[in-house]
Enzyme design. Structure first.
Site: not given
Length: 240
Positions: A92, A182, A184
């Site tokens: 990001c 993202h 994660e």
């Protein structure tokens, strides 16, 4: 051997951190091997390149074009990292900063903000990429961003795209990658970010409640990129 170093460039809101942890926690749970966190946002200095097995750049609530001093100070460090072929993975804000540091352009996405679950398309350049080759033709991920990489650095290769953003992932050189999404984030993390951007989402004519309700439990193809990056870095270091 040197650790995988996570450079903290931002944190979620205080309430989210207290309840769920932060970007570095979410990234670390997808990795293997020794991990070190360096708080760039909090004033810590990036370590010597030789003291890193690989580097991951987190997201941030800031924008690259704000030209924050801590962010600008990291630009030459990233340029050297890429030149020395230190494995780098930007997420990001980290994705945008890496592109900006290497000569690309970032700014507000002309299609507006992108929030929630998104569908992504694997591009042909993935075929011989050590991280992205295993991806299926299409896959899903979580995303929350207003700005994007508008122009890739010279020589960079686009790896993943969708209708909203043609530069959802790229590679610079042999072993530096950026992803706008993202990998994660789990369902709780993206819902927290949707809640934090309800005004932005509503202003764009979208329903934040509907976006939150559509969140999937898992996005295994996106999440697997982090573990493959860790394994790639370990192999380059002769650990496996």
């Amino acid at each position: 051997m040197p650790p995988i170093t996570i450079l903290r460039l931002g944190t979620p809101g205080a309430a989210t951190c207290a309840r769920l942890g932060g970007y570095t926690d979410w990234i670390a749970r997808h990795l293997s091997g020794e991990i070190r966190v360096v708080d760039i946002l909090g004033g810590e200095t990036a370590p010597a390149h030789d003291d890193c097995r690989a580097v991951i750049l987190t997201g941030s609530a800031h924008m690259v074009d704000e030209r924050q001093p801590w962010s600008e100070a990291l630009r030459p460090w990233l340029q050297t990292a890429v030149a020395r072929e230190l494995p780098v993975f930007g997420i990001c804000y980290g994705h945008q900063l890496l592109a900006d540091a290497l000569g690309g352009t970032t700014g507000n996405n002309p299609r507006g903000a992108e929030n929630g679950n998104i569908t992504l398309r694997r591009l042909p350049a993935c075929d011989d990429d050590p991280l992205f080759a295993p991806l299926p033709p299409t896959f899903t991920a979580n995303a929350t961003h207003i700005q994007s990489v508008l122009r890739l650095p010279q020589g960079a290769v686009a790896l993943v795209a969708n209708e909203h953003d043609p530069h959802q992932a790229y590679r610079i050189g042999k072993c530096a990658w950026g992803v706008q999404f993202h990998p994660e984030f789990d369902a709780a993390a993206i819902r927290a970010h949707i809640d934090g951007r309800r005004d932005v989402i509503s202003a764009a004519g979208r329903d934040p409640d509907a976006i939150s309700a559509a969140v999937c439990a898992e996005h295994p193809d996106a999440a697997a990129l982090l573990l493959r990056f860790a394994r790639y870095a370990a192999a380059r270091s002769g650990i496996i």
